[in-house]
Design a protein around this motif. Sequence first.
Motif, PDB file in Angstrom:
ATOM      1  N   SER A  66       0.840  -0.978   0.102  1.00  0.00           N
ATOM      2  CA  SER A  66      -0.068  -0.033   0.006  1.00  0.00           C
ATOM      3  C   SER A  66       0.851   1.171   0.212  1.00  0.00           C
ATOM      4  N   PRO A  67       1.051   1.688  -1.195  1.00  0.00           N
ATOM      5  CA  PRO A  67       2.306   2.743  -1.395  1.00  0.00           C
ATOM      6  C   PRO A  67       1.595   3.854  -0.423  1.00  0.00           C
ATOM      7  N   LEU A  68       0.407   4.268  -0.519  1.00  0.00           N
ATOM      8  CA  LEU A  68      -0.251   5.666   0.488  1.00  0.00           C
ATOM      9  C   LEU A  68       0.069   5.279   1.731  1.00  0.00           C
ATOM     10  N   THR A  69      -0.391   4.273   2.312  1.00  0.00           N
ATOM     11  CA  THR A  69      -0.276   3.782   3.555  1.00  0.00           C
ATOM     12  C   THR A  69       1.495   4.035   4.117  1.00  0.00           C
ATOM     13  N   THR A  70       1.988   3.313   3.183  1.00  0.00           N
ATOM     14  CA  THR A  70       3.670   3.291   3.387  1.00  0.00           C
ATOM     15  C   THR A  70       3.824   5.138   3.892  1.00  0.00           C
ATOM     16  N   ALA A  71       3.553   5.740   2.690  1.00  0.00           N
ATOM     17  CA  ALA A  71       4.114   7.022   2.668  1.00  0.00           C
ATOM     18  C   ALA A  71       3.404   7.986   4.051  1.00  0.00           C
ATOM     19  N   ARG A  72       2.309   7.545   4.478  1.00  0.00           N
ATOM     20  CA  ARG A  72       1.560   8.186   5.534  1.00  0.00           C
ATOM     21  C   ARG A  72       2.447   7.771   6.699  1.00  0.00           C
ATOM     22  N   ILE A  73       2.716   6.349   6.904  1.00  0.00           N
ATOM     23  CA  ILE A  73       3.436   5.947   8.117  1.00  0.00           C
ATOM     24  C   ILE A  73       4.921   6.444   8.047  1.00  0.00           C
ATOM     25  N   ALA A  74       5.243   6.589   7.048  1.00  0.00           N
ATOM     26  CA  ALA A  74       6.677   7.132   7.053  1.00  0.00           C
ATOM     27  C   ALA A  74       6.698   8.652   7.410  1.00  0.00           C
ATOM     28  N   ARG A  75       5.751   9.365   7.150  1.00  0.00           N
ATOM     29  CA  ARG A  75       5.738  10.867   7.844  1.00  0.00           C
ATOM     30  C   ARG A  75       5.497  10.708   9.249  1.00  0.00           C
ATOM     31  N   TRP A  76       4.574   9.933   9.699  1.00  0.00           N
ATOM     32  CA  TRP A  76       4.299   9.786  10.901  1.00  0.00           C
ATOM     33  C   TRP A  76       5.513   9.311  11.582  1.00  0.00           C
ATOM     34  N   LEU A  77       6.369   8.309  11.302  1.00  0.00           N
ATOM     35  CA  LEU A  77       7.615   7.915  12.258  1.00  0.00           C
ATOM     36  C   LEU A  77       8.517   8.898  12.160  1.00  0.00           C
ATOM     37  N   LYS A  78       8.621   9.658  11.099  1.00  0.00           N
ATOM     38  CA  LYS A  78       9.551  10.928  11.303  1.00  0.00           C
ATOM     39  C   LYS A  78       9.055  11.853  12.114  1.00  0.00           C
TER      40      LYS A  78
END
Length: 364
Positions: A66-78
């Motif tokens: 899920s590219p969109l979910t991966t992108a959202r989680i990456a921002r959240w982790l940062k």
Amino acid sequence: MNIVFINSIGRNKFGGGEKWMTNAAGNLARKGHHVILAGKKNSRILNYAAQQGIETAVIEIRSDISPLTTARIARWLKEHRTDILICNLNKDVRVAGLAARIAGTPVVLARHGMLLCSRKWKHKLTLTKLTDGIITNSRTIKDTYAGYGWFPADFVKVIYNGITIPTDVTPVDFSKRFPGKKIIYSAGRLSEQKGFIYLIEAASILLKKRNDLVFIVSGEGKLEEELKTAARERGIEQSFIFEGFSPDIFPQLKGCDLFVLASLFEGMPNVVMEAMAMARPVVATDVNGARELMEEGKTGLIVPPENPEALAAAILLLIDDEDRRKDFGQRGYQRVAEQFTMQKMTDRLEEHLQFKLGEQQSWR
């Protein structure tokens, strides 16, 4: 350390892996680390974690890619400056683990409470590229993974589960409901993995010969009606009782005469540990972790899986021998109190996380 646990298990599911995550998260937080447990909205694990005072977050992972979910989680982790991400399911590793790589999270670990990795190429790719190690609770799992030839010797870390032994448990008085009966208790999800159909068959063998036994099961799951039908077809529905889900089974464990695990496979069976903590003798199938947790012939008996005759024979061997049951129960309690405490588990986990973080930072 800033630590995030992520567990995308179904909203209505809660088992040993979820209990481990909430226990680990809560105890690490009490040691002064900033810990967040993430999962699906309104899931049992998030509700349970919140009740324990653990900080929670909603992160929905519905598929392996899920590219969109991966992108959202990456921002959240940062945003949360995450140092360590600990993933539960394989899809958590594929989606959130990839996000952590994008975000630059130093350490990504998979937690395997049972065999979640086969020789499939996608498992090799996922675990070797998107994680920095695996935490498991059984040496048998570590040895199995070692046989794949994929991982360095120290990639898989065994940290045994721990338990906080409650001191104020009031046992269920089963004699009020079942006067003159001996209580054989079991608990777990009503799924194929837990082997309850074999326990029903074992009960049928015994109940054909005697009428002083009652089998009680706590749990719910997709096989509930199928298992109830199996008990009815064997004519034992009055002596094989399904109690439904119970968030706290210590009172039942303390009140029963014997605990039985009929599983086909496990990691480190928490429920056996809980039974031993209540000084109950155990009959368990020979699944991963059973022989590391139990002492065969000292804290209980171990039998082959999928073998109702062996299960029935082991139950029969103990159920009429009160002295032996008491001796097994006391030995089991001592073993848990000495080797499987929550404090030991948390200390070992904290030490391992600090080591992995230091190792990764030294390479940068």
